[in-house]
Design a protein around this motif. Structure first.
Motif, PDB file in Angstrom:
ATOM      1  N   LEU A   1       0.920  -1.231   0.170  1.00 14.16           N
ATOM      2  CA  LEU A   1       0.106  -0.009   0.118  1.00 14.16           C
ATOM      3  C   LEU A   1       0.818   1.143  -0.250  1.00 14.16           C
ATOM      4  O   LEU A   1       1.681   1.429   1.030  1.00 14.16           O
ATOM      5  CB  LEU A   1      -0.963   0.050   1.255  1.00 14.16           C
ATOM      6  N   ALA A   2       0.594   2.062  -0.905  1.00 12.98           N
ATOM      7  CA  ALA A   2       1.364   3.454  -1.062  1.00 12.98           C
ATOM      8  C   ALA A   2       0.652   4.383  -0.509  1.00 12.98           C
ATOM      9  O   ALA A   2      -0.616   4.714  -0.937  1.00 12.98           O
ATOM     10  CB  ALA A   2       1.944   3.692  -2.471  1.00 12.98           C
ATOM     11  N   LEU A   3       1.232   5.386   0.377  1.00 11.11           N
ATOM     12  CA  LEU A   3       0.618   6.446   0.731  1.00 11.11           C
ATOM     13  C   LEU A   3       1.375   7.640  -0.211  1.00 11.11           C
ATOM     14  O   LEU A   3       2.649   7.865  -0.013  1.00 11.11           O
ATOM     15  CB  LEU A   3       1.089   6.904   2.125  1.00 11.11           C
ATOM     16  N   VAL A   4       0.758   8.152  -1.085  1.00 11.49           N
ATOM     17  CA  VAL A   4       1.103   9.459  -1.837  1.00 11.49           C
ATOM     18  C   VAL A   4       0.341  10.828  -1.486  1.00 11.49           C
ATOM     19  O   VAL A   4      -0.632  10.815  -1.340  1.00 11.49           O
ATOM     20  CB  VAL A   4       1.048   8.858  -3.298  1.00 11.49           C
TER      21      VAL A   4
ATOM     22  N   TYR B   1       4.506  -0.633  -9.059  1.00  5.93           N
ATOM     23  CA  TYR B   1       4.840  -1.466  -7.895  1.00  5.93           C
ATOM     24  C   TYR B   1       3.643  -1.657  -6.803  1.00  5.93           C
ATOM     25  O   TYR B   1       3.897  -2.752  -6.078  1.00  5.93           O
ATOM     26  CB  TYR B   1       6.195  -1.221  -7.220  1.00  5.93           C
ATOM     27  N   CYS B   2       2.791  -0.940  -6.512  1.00  3.82           N
ATOM     28  CA  CYS B   2       1.792  -1.103  -5.506  1.00  3.82           C
ATOM     29  C   CYS B   2       0.573  -1.396  -5.811  1.00  3.82           C
ATOM     30  O   CYS B   2       0.059  -1.197  -6.945  1.00  3.82           O
ATOM     31  CB  CYS B   2       1.757   0.363  -4.663  1.00  3.82           C
ATOM     32  N   ASP B   3       0.013  -2.307  -5.049  1.00  2.99           N
ATOM     33  CA  ASP B   3      -1.300  -3.000  -5.157  1.00  2.99           C
ATOM     34  C   ASP B   3      -2.504  -1.976  -5.030  1.00  2.99           C
ATOM     35  O   ASP B   3      -3.457  -1.900  -5.723  1.00  2.99           O
ATOM     36  CB  ASP B   3      -1.498  -4.166  -4.348  1.00  2.99           C
ATOM     37  N   ARG B   4      -2.344  -1.135  -3.905  1.00  2.25           N
ATOM     38  CA  ARG B   4      -3.009  -0.073  -3.694  1.00  2.25           C
ATOM     39  C   ARG B   4      -2.474   1.223  -3.473  1.00  2.25           C
ATOM     40  O   ARG B   4      -1.184   1.155  -2.998  1.00  2.25           O
ATOM     41  CB  ARG B   4      -4.235  -0.447  -2.484  1.00  2.25           C
ATOM     42  N   ILE B   5      -3.219   2.288  -3.822  1.00  4.91           N
ATOM     43  CA  ILE B   5      -2.673   3.683  -3.407  1.00  4.91           C
ATOM     44  C   ILE B   5      -3.703   4.278  -2.697  1.00  4.91           C
ATOM     45  O   ILE B   5      -4.821   4.328  -2.658  1.00  4.91           O
ATOM     46  CB  ILE B   5      -2.482   4.525  -4.924  1.00  4.91           C
ATOM     47  N   ALA B   6      -3.159   4.979  -1.620  1.00  2.00           N
ATOM     48  CA  ALA B   6      -4.200   5.900  -0.773  1.00  2.00           C
ATOM     49  C   ALA B   6      -3.369   7.598  -0.829  1.00  2.00           C
ATOM     50  O   ALA B   6      -2.380   7.593  -0.686  1.00  2.00           O
ATOM     51  CB  ALA B   6      -4.008   5.603   0.902  1.00  2.00           C
TER      52      ALA B   6
END
Length: 263
Positions: free
Chosen positions: A29-32, A202-207
């Motif tokens: 999970l990426a926090l952007v 590369y990330c499955d989900r993004i928040a």
């Protein structure tokens, strides 16, 4: 790990305003979000460097605030964006500190612990620097050492704040591929990133964090719409499929396909 309606303050300023988020086993999970949006603050609340002013965080169903530091360290590990230098220790000794949660108070590291340290040093490409003093490392090498120390805890939840910071392109990709591999082994990986291209690929989900709240969560193609990219990041673009790999890829108007999109 679950975060429910978490609020947090720095000084007298509220920097998180009711964040809801879930870190799931087996995914990255990426926090952007823009600078100052609250990404790092979310992680700091999760590894207890900052106490939320409201809301709750649970780890394996238990209130995070009710767990001892040792109990948390056996399940959760974190690597900060700017790890302290810890001079006077070798790289191996510094990474071995990550085994402390698995040892008794007077227990010395054993063969299993040394094997874990060997493995994580190889995972981040530092096996050749194991005997070097930490103060002799470059910023990027210290970054990878910090990640290795977190991995040495053998956590079920891994929190990484800008793990590609200071790294050249080769090591950025090495780290991101490692995170994908760790998630495939069942670890919940949460990572803050400035590079939207890496997050998408590369990330499955993004928040997406903006102004202390989550304004979108889901698969990269579902979240990073043209309107959100414009509203939050001030760029024009869209997420589509890379014609060569079929994987999600971010296209930004006016930039070549080889340029990273850092916000």
């Amino acid at each position: 790990m679950q975060i429910q309606q978490v609020r947090a303050e720095l000084g007298r300023r509220e920097v998180l305003s009711g964040v809801d988020l879930e870190a799931r086993a087996g995914e990255v999970l990426a926090l952007v979000g823009p600078n100052g949006s609250g990404k790092t603050t979310v992680l700091r609340c999760c590894y207890r460097a900052l106490s939320p002013s409201a809301g709750r965080i649970t780890l394996a169903g238990a209130e995070l605030s009710s767990l001892s530091r040792r109990a948390v360290a056996r399940q959760l590990a974190a690597s900060a964006q700017e790890p302290p230098p810890s001079g006077g220790l070798t790289v191996r000794e510094s990474v071995q500190l990550g085994r402390a949660a698995h040892l008794g108070w007077l227990q010395s590291a054993g063969g299993t612990d040394r094997a874990v340290v060997d493995r994580v040093l190889a995972q981040v490409g530092l096996e050749g620097l194991a005997g070097r003093d930490v103060k002799e490392l470059s910023g990027g090498e210290r970054q990878r050492m910090s990640i290795a120390r977190a991995l040495a805890q053998e956590p079920r939840v891994l929190l990484l704040d800008e793990p590609t910071n200071h790294l050249d392109l080769k090591h950025q990709l090495t780290v991101m591929n490692l995170l994908v591999s760790l998630a495939a082994d069942g670890i919940a990986v949460v990572v803050t990133l400035h590079d939207l291209r890496l997050a998408v690929e590369y990330c499955d989900r993004i928040a997406v964090v903006s102004g202390g709240v989550i304004v979108g969560t889901g698969a990269p193609a579902d979240v990073l719409t043209g309107s959100l990219l414009a509203d939050v990041f001030g760029i024009m673009g869209e997420v589509g499929a890379d014609p060569r790999t079929g994987r999600p890829a971010l296209s930004v108007h006016g930039l070549s396909s080889d340029e990273m999109v850092v916000v």
